[in-house]
Scaffold this active site. Structure first.
Site, PDB file in Angstrom:
ATOM      1  N   CYS A 219       0.840  -1.180   0.000  1.00  0.00           N
ATOM      2  CA  CYS A 219       0.000   0.000   0.000  1.00  0.00           C
ATOM      3  C   CYS A 219       0.881   1.237   0.000  1.00  0.00           C
ATOM      4  CB  CYS A 219      -0.903   0.010   1.234  1.00  0.00           C
ATOM      5  SG  CYS A 219      -1.940  -1.451   1.384  1.00  0.00           S
ATOM      6  N   GLY A 220       0.493   2.258  -0.759  1.00  0.00           N
ATOM      7  CA  GLY A 220       1.246   3.484  -0.769  1.00  0.00           C
ATOM      8  C   GLY A 220       2.494   3.427  -1.626  1.00  0.00           C
TER       9      GLY A 220
END
Length: 260
Positions: A104-105
């Protein structure tokens, strides 16, 4: 404050109605090392000093807490700034190729992880019984109050086979593990007899972080990628996944998971 409340329109039973919801906080954390920006992480803002140091440790900018001469964290203009000063040159001989990871990210690593860390061998002397793995995964779930309120975070913990020592939660499992890494690093917590129990898919960058910390057992309630399994078998880390419903998978083991 790790969450905020909002009123939304919820569709249910064929119609719309107002409903309260709780959303997890998301704030940028910019890490600067000797005045040079390293990365901006998106996080809840909880324990930013441990997250910043843990990220730097897991990305090989730091090898000893004695290298840190100053650590200053402040919040301004809707973001958190973490300034870390060291007595060594953390940029010397670094490969600054940026890789986009699967997390994520779009977490970063800097060209060094797979080639350097995969040469390590973990020999920590810890033994864990199947029922202890199941109990720790259940405790991780029971402690996940922020996830219960927001459905928007991952949880990780540092454990012995008998008990959970540290519990951390954040938007990404990367952050939660880096928070544990930073706390162990700064407080000189021994890890060769410990385990990480976490939520979320075990991609290669998660395993590499745990290997760099030196923790010999990684357990997740979710599954591992094929490359992660390969790296686990190269490094000798015990990798357990898909812990649920009284069952789990052992992808790799060096005799640390007891058979009876």
């Amino acid at each position: 404050m790790d969450s905020e409340r909002y009123e939304v329109m919820e569709y249910s039973g064929g119609g719309f109605a107002k409903a309260p919801v709780e959303s997890i906080r998301e704030i940028p954390l910019t890490i600067r090392l000797n005045g040079r920006e390293v990365v901006t992480l998106l996080c809840t803002g909880k324990q930013p000093e441990y997250l910043a140091v843990g990220f730097l440790k897991s990305d090989a900018f730091l090898s000893s807490p004695e290298q840190i001469t100053d650590l200053h964290v402040r919040e301004e203009d809707g973001r958190i700034l973490a300034d870390v000063e060291t007595c060594h040159d953390p940029w010397k001989d670094r490969l600054m190729e940026r890789s986009i990871t699967s997390g994520c990210g779009k977490g970063t690593n800097f060209g060094r992880n797979v080639q350097t860390i995969s040469k390590r061998r973990l020999n920590g002397d810890v033994r864990v019984r199947p029922e202890q793995i199941l109990a720790l995964a259940e405790e991780l779930h029971n402690r996940s109050a922020l996830y219960g309120r927001t459905r928007g975070c991952h949880n990780s913990s540092l454990c012995t086979p008998d008990e959970m020592l540290l519990f951390r939660e954040d938007i990404g499992r990367h952050n939660a593990i880096d928070m544990i890494c930073g706390e162990c690093f700064l407080n000189n917590i021994s890890v060769d007899d410990k385990m990480i129990v976490t939520t979320g898919r075990v991609a290669s960058e998660i395993l590499l972080k745990v290997v760099r910390i030196g923790i010999p057992v990684l357990v997740s309630t979710a599954v591992a990628t094929s490359f992660t399994v390969k790296l686990a078998r190269q490094t000798g880390i015990t990798l357990v996944g898909n812990v649920r419903g009284g069952r789990f998978w052992v992808y790799n083991d060096k005799g640390r998971v007891l058979q009876s």
